[in-house]
Design a protein around this motif. Structure first.
Motif, PDB file in Angstrom:
ATOM      1  N   GLY A  37       0.784  -1.225   0.000  1.00 28.26           N
ATOM      2  CA  GLY A  37       0.000   0.000   0.000  1.00 28.26           C
ATOM      3  C   GLY A  37       0.816   1.276   0.000  1.00 28.26           C
ATOM      4  O   GLY A  37       0.246   2.366  -0.035  1.00 28.26           O
ATOM      5  N   GLN A  38       2.147   1.187   0.039  1.00 29.78           N
ATOM      6  CA  GLN A  38       2.961   2.394   0.064  1.00 29.78           C
ATOM      7  C   GLN A  38       3.122   2.980  -1.341  1.00 29.78           C
ATOM      8  O   GLN A  38       2.727   2.361  -2.334  1.00 29.78           O
ATOM      9  N   TYR A  39       3.693   4.182  -1.397  1.00 31.07           N
ATOM     10  CA  TYR A  39       3.891   4.852  -2.678  1.00 31.07           C
ATOM     11  C   TYR A  39       5.293   5.447  -2.732  1.00 31.07           C
ATOM     12  O   TYR A  39       5.973   5.601  -1.704  1.00 31.07           O
ATOM     13  N   VAL A  40       5.731   5.770  -3.951  1.00 34.73           N
ATOM     14  CA  VAL A  40       7.043   6.376  -4.175  1.00 34.73           C
ATOM     15  C   VAL A  40       6.879   7.586  -5.088  1.00 34.73           C
ATOM     16  O   VAL A  40       5.840   7.760  -5.740  1.00 34.73           O
ATOM     17  N   ASP A  73      12.230   8.141  -4.949  1.00 37.38           N
ATOM     18  CA  ASP A  73      12.243   8.625  -3.569  1.00 37.38           C
ATOM     19  C   ASP A  73      11.115   7.938  -2.814  1.00 37.38           C
ATOM     20  O   ASP A  73       9.959   8.013  -3.189  1.00 37.38           O
ATOM     21  N   GLY A  74      11.467   7.290  -1.733  1.00 36.31           N
ATOM     22  CA  GLY A  74      10.457   6.571  -0.951  1.00 36.31           C
ATOM     23  C   GLY A  74      10.992   5.206  -0.567  1.00 36.31           C
ATOM     24  O   GLY A  74      12.198   4.944  -0.635  1.00 36.31           O
ATOM     25  N   TYR A 112      11.238  -7.558  -6.490  1.00 38.67           N
ATOM     26  CA  TYR A 112      11.353  -6.308  -7.218  1.00 38.67           C
ATOM     27  C   TYR A 112      10.184  -5.418  -6.787  1.00 38.67           C
ATOM     28  O   TYR A 112       9.283  -5.862  -6.078  1.00 38.67           O
ATOM     29  N   PHE A 113      10.215  -4.145  -7.169  1.00 38.58           N
ATOM     30  CA  PHE A 113       9.041  -3.295  -6.941  1.00 38.58           C
ATOM     31  C   PHE A 113       8.582  -2.760  -8.285  1.00 38.58           C
ATOM     32  O   PHE A 113       9.392  -2.498  -9.185  1.00 38.58           O
ATOM     33  N   SER A 114       7.274  -2.633  -8.431  1.00 35.34           N
ATOM     34  CA  SER A 114       6.718  -2.279  -9.730  1.00 35.34           C
ATOM     35  C   SER A 114       5.720  -1.136  -9.619  1.00 35.34           C
ATOM     36  O   SER A 114       5.113  -0.908  -8.569  1.00 35.34           O
ATOM     37  N   LEU A 115       5.566  -0.435 -10.746  1.00 34.31           N
ATOM     38  CA  LEU A 115       4.582   0.635 -10.877  1.00 34.31           C
ATOM     39  C   LEU A 115       3.803   0.413 -12.164  1.00 34.31           C
ATOM     40  O   LEU A 115       4.384   0.042 -13.190  1.00 34.31           O
ATOM     41  N   HIS A 116       2.508   0.618 -12.106  1.00 37.46           N
ATOM     42  CA  HIS A 116       1.673   0.620 -13.307  1.00 37.46           C
ATOM     43  C   HIS A 116       1.284   2.071 -13.584  1.00 37.46           C
ATOM     44  O   HIS A 116       0.603   2.699 -12.775  1.00 37.46           O
ATOM     45  N   PRO A 120       4.053  11.178  -7.803  1.00 33.77           N
ATOM     46  CA  PRO A 120       3.768  10.043  -6.904  1.00 33.77           C
ATOM     47  C   PRO A 120       3.051   8.915  -7.637  1.00 33.77           C
ATOM     48  O   PRO A 120       2.131   9.150  -8.422  1.00 33.77           O
ATOM     49  N   PHE A 121       3.487   7.679  -7.366  1.00 32.80           N
ATOM     50  CA  PHE A 121       2.838   6.487  -7.914  1.00 32.80           C
ATOM     51  C   PHE A 121       2.760   5.420  -6.822  1.00 32.80           C
ATOM     52  O   PHE A 121       3.724   5.211  -6.086  1.00 32.80           O
TER      53      PHE A 121
END
Length: 555
Positions: free
Chosen positions: A309-312, A374-375, A337-341, A326-327
Motif C-alpha cells: 500500500g505504500q507509494y514512491v 524517492d520513498g 522487485y518493486f513495480s509501478l503501473h 507520486p505512484f
C-alpha cells in the motif's frame, strides 16, 4: 473522528497561545510603558505572532514524509491513533495550517500598521506619558523605536519592517501559486515559487532579531502604575517617587527557538531525499503490452524495503529535472522487485512511455534512461494487516493501491497462514468502465485462479460495480450472460451494474462478523469518502460487538 479530534486540539492550542500571549503583553506590569506608546495593537500583534510561530513550525513538520513514515511504522498504540490520522491527512492539514498562517499574517500586519501610527503620534502629545517615554534618549534606555516624529530612527525598526515585508511577499506568492489550476497546469511555477519558503523562514527568524520590543527592568525603583499618572510626570528624574528613570531591556528574539528544530529536521529530510534520489535504480523489466495504454515498470534498488500500500515519487532527469510524480506500488513486499503501473494520460507520462520504449521504437533494458526513486512512504493502507476482516474499496483509478495489498495478503495467506491476522477480505471496485484498468482485471483473474486451485474461493470476495452503460455493452452482456466468466471483466465474480447500496453492504458484513473489528480502506473521490466514513460510524453495533474503522488513502 480522530482527525477532527486532532483538529480540535490544534485549534485549542492556537487559542491558548494567542490568549496567553495577549495577556502577557496586555496586562503584565513590565510592559506597561510599551503599551502606553503602542496602545491596544501591541497584545493583538504579539498574540498573532505567537500563533504564526507555532504554525510555521507545524507546516514544516507536516511535509517531512520520512518522519511521518517513521512515526507510522513505530507508533501503533491506540493512544497514537489521533496522530496517525493527522499523518494520513498531512497534505490536508498542511493546507489548513497555511490558511491559518495567512489569516494571522493579516492580523499581525494590520495590528502593526496601527501600532506604527501610534508610535509616531506619541511624539506630538505634549505633557503626556507618550511623549515622556518617546523622549527617553539613552543609548540603551529607550522604549519607542521611532526616534522622531518624521523618522524611523532606530535600525531595529527598519530591519523588522524590511524583513516583515519580504516574508509577507513570499507568503502571498507561495499561496497564490498553490491553487489547483497552477499546480496542474504550470507545475514549474508552483515548484519554483514554493521554494520561496527558504527565504520565508530565513526572514522569519531574522524578523524577531531587531529587538524593538522592550520591557521595564527596574519596577522596584520606578513603579509604572504610580509614575504614569499625570500629576507625577514632572517628578521624573527630579524627586521621589519617580526620581529614578525607567530602564528597559529587549525582550529578545523568540521565533528561532520555536522553528529552529523543525528547520533542522526538514533540512535532514531533504538531504535524505537527495541521497535516495542519487541511488542507482535498475530497471529489470518494462511491460508495454498492457491494455488501455498502461506501462508497467519493474525495478530494483539497493536497500529498498516497502510495505503493502505504500507509494514512491518518480523522477526522470531526461524528461524534467524538477518534476517528481507520486505512484502507488503495485508489487507486494514479498516479491524481489518493486513495480509501478503508469497509465499514459499526460505529457510527462507520454514522454516516460516513449523513453521506456512504449512508442514505435523499442529500447533495450541497458539503454533505459536514469530513473530516480524517492520513498517508499506510508499511507493508511499499511494498517490493513491489523484487522481480521478487511473491506477494500477503490473507485476508478483509486483501485491502484489495492494491487499491492491484495497480492501481499494472498502471499502471506499461502506462506504464513498461522500468523496472518486477516481472515476475510471484501474487495469493492466502482468504475465507469473497466477498460481503463484491464491490467487490474488480469491481477484479479490470477488471484481467482489461485483461490480456486487451493479450494478457498471465499477468502477474497470480489465485487465490481460498473456505473457506465451503453447499448454496445448491453448487447455484449446479453450475448454472453450464460458464460462461466463475466463478459465484461472475464472474472468468475459477476459484475454488478449501478452504484453500490452501502447501507445493505455494511449491514451484511456486520451480520456475518459479530464481535469483530472491521478495517475499511478507501481510495477515491472525496464525495464517496464522506459517505463511507458516515456509514462506518452508523454501522457500528455495540450489541453485536461489530466496529468499523475507516481509513482513507492520501498522497
Amino acid at each position: 473522528m480522530n482527525f477532527y479530534f486532532s483538529q480540535i486540539i490544534w485549534a485549542v492550542i492556537n487559542i491558548i497561545l494567542f490568549a496567553t500571549t495577549y495577556h502577557n503583553y496586555g496586562v503584565t506590569k513590565k510592559y506597561t510603558y510599551l503599551r502606553e506608546v503602542i496602545k491596544n495593537g501591541l497584545p493583538i500583534a504579539r498574540g498573532a505572532a505567537m500563533v504564526l510561530n507555532f504554525n510555521c513550525m507545524l507546516i514544516l513538520l507536516s511535509m517531512c514524509r520520512n518522519l511521518n513514515s517513521l512515526i507510522r511504522r513505530h507508533c501503533k498504540s491506540t493512544c497514537m491513533a489521533p496522530v496517525i490520522r493527522v499523518l494520513d491527512k498531512s497534505i490536508t492539514f498542511h493546507k489548513y495550517i497555511a490558511y491559518t498562517i495567512c489569516f494571522f499574517t493579516i492580523v499581525h500586519v494590520g495590528a502593526h500598521c496601527y501600532n506604527f501610527e501610534n508610535l509616531i503620534d506619541s511624539w506630538s502629545k505634549e505633557n503626556e506619558i507618550d511623549a515622556k517615554l518617546s523622549q527617553l534618549d539613552g543609548a540603551d534606555n529607550w522604549v519607542n523605536p521611532i526616534r522622531s516624529e518624521m523618522s524611523v530612527g532606530k535600525r531595529g525598526s527598519k530591519f523588522a519592517g524590511v524583513t516583515g515585508a519580504v516574508i509577507t511577499l513570499c507568503l502571498v506568492v507561495m499561496v497564490s501559486s498553490s491553487t489547483e489550476l497552477i499546480r496542474r497546469s504550470y507545475f514549474e511555477v508552483f515548484w519554483y515559487s514554493h521554494h520561496l519558503f527558504i527565504i520565508f523562514f530565513a526572514g522569519l527568524v531574522a524578523h524577531g532579531c531587531g529587538e524593538i520590543l522592550r520591557y521595564q527592568t527596574n519596577m522596584d525603583k520606578h513603579d509604572p502604575d504610580v509614575c504614569r499618572k499625570q500629576e507625577n510626570l514632572a517628578t521624573w528624574g527630579v524627586k521621589d517617587p519617580c526620581r529614578v528613570l525607567p530602564e528597559f531591556e529587549a525582550a529578545g528574539a523568540m521565533t528561532w527557538k520555536i522553528v529552529l528544530l523543525p528547520m533542522v529536521i526538514y533540512f535532514l529530510e531533504r538531504c535524505l531525499r537527495f541521497w535516495r534520489s542519487m541511488q542507482q535504480v535498475k530497471v529489470v523489466k518494462v511491460v508495454v503490452k498492457h491494455p488501455s495504454r498502461v506501462v508497467e515498470i519493474q525495478m530494483k534498488k539497493p536497500g529498498f524495503v516497502c510495505e503493502a500500500g505504500q507509494y514512491v515519487f518518480l523522477q526522470v532527469p531526461k524528461i524534467s529535472q524538477l518534476e517528481w510524480h507520486p505512484f502507488t506500488l503495485t508489487s507486494a513486499p514479498e516479491e524481489d522487485y518493486f513495480s509501478l503501473h503508469i497509465r499514459v494520460v499526460g505529457n510527462w507520462t507520454t514522454d516516460l512511455a516513449n523513453q521506456l520504449g512504449a512508442g514505435n521504437q523499442q529500447i533495450a533494458i541497458d539503454q533505459m534512461p536514469r530513473i530516480a526513486v524517492d520513498g517508499p512512504y506510508g499511507t493508511a493502507s499499511t494498517d490493513v494487516f491489523r484487522y481480521e476482516v478487511v473491506m477494500c474499496i477503490g473507485a476508478g483509478i483509486g483501485v491502484t493501491p489495492f494491487a499491492s495489498i491484495l497480492k501481499s495478503i494472498w502471499y502471506r495467506h499461502n506462506q504464513d497462514l498461522e500468523n496472518l491476522r486477516v481472515k476475510k477480505v471484501y474487495f469493492y471496485w466502482i468504475c465507469r468502465d473497466t477498460f481503463a484498468f484491464e491490467w487490474f482485471s488480469d491481477l484479479l483473474k490470477h488471484i481467482e485462479i489461485q483461490m480456486d486451485e487451493m479450494n478457498m474461493p471465499g477468502f477474497i470476495q470480489i465485487n465490481i460495480f460498473l456505473t457506465g452503460w451503453d447499448k454496445k455493452l448491453a448487447n455484449q452482456v446479453v450475448m454472453e450472460r450464460s458464460a462461466d466468466r463475466d463478459p465484461i471483466t472475464g472474472l468468475f465474480a459477476r459484475t454488478k451494474y449501478g452504484r453500490p447500496e452501502w447501507a445493505k453492504i455494511f449491514n451484511e458484513v456486520a451480520e456475518a462478523h459479530n464481535q469483530t473489528s472491521v478495517g475499511v480502506f478507501f481510495c477515491g473521490p472525496s464525495g464517496l469518502s464522506h459517505e463511507l466514513h458516515k456509514m462506518c460510524t452508523q454501522s457500528c453495533d455495540e450489541t453485536k460487538g461489530v466496529r468499523f474503522f475507516y481509513n482513507k488513502e492520501n498522497f
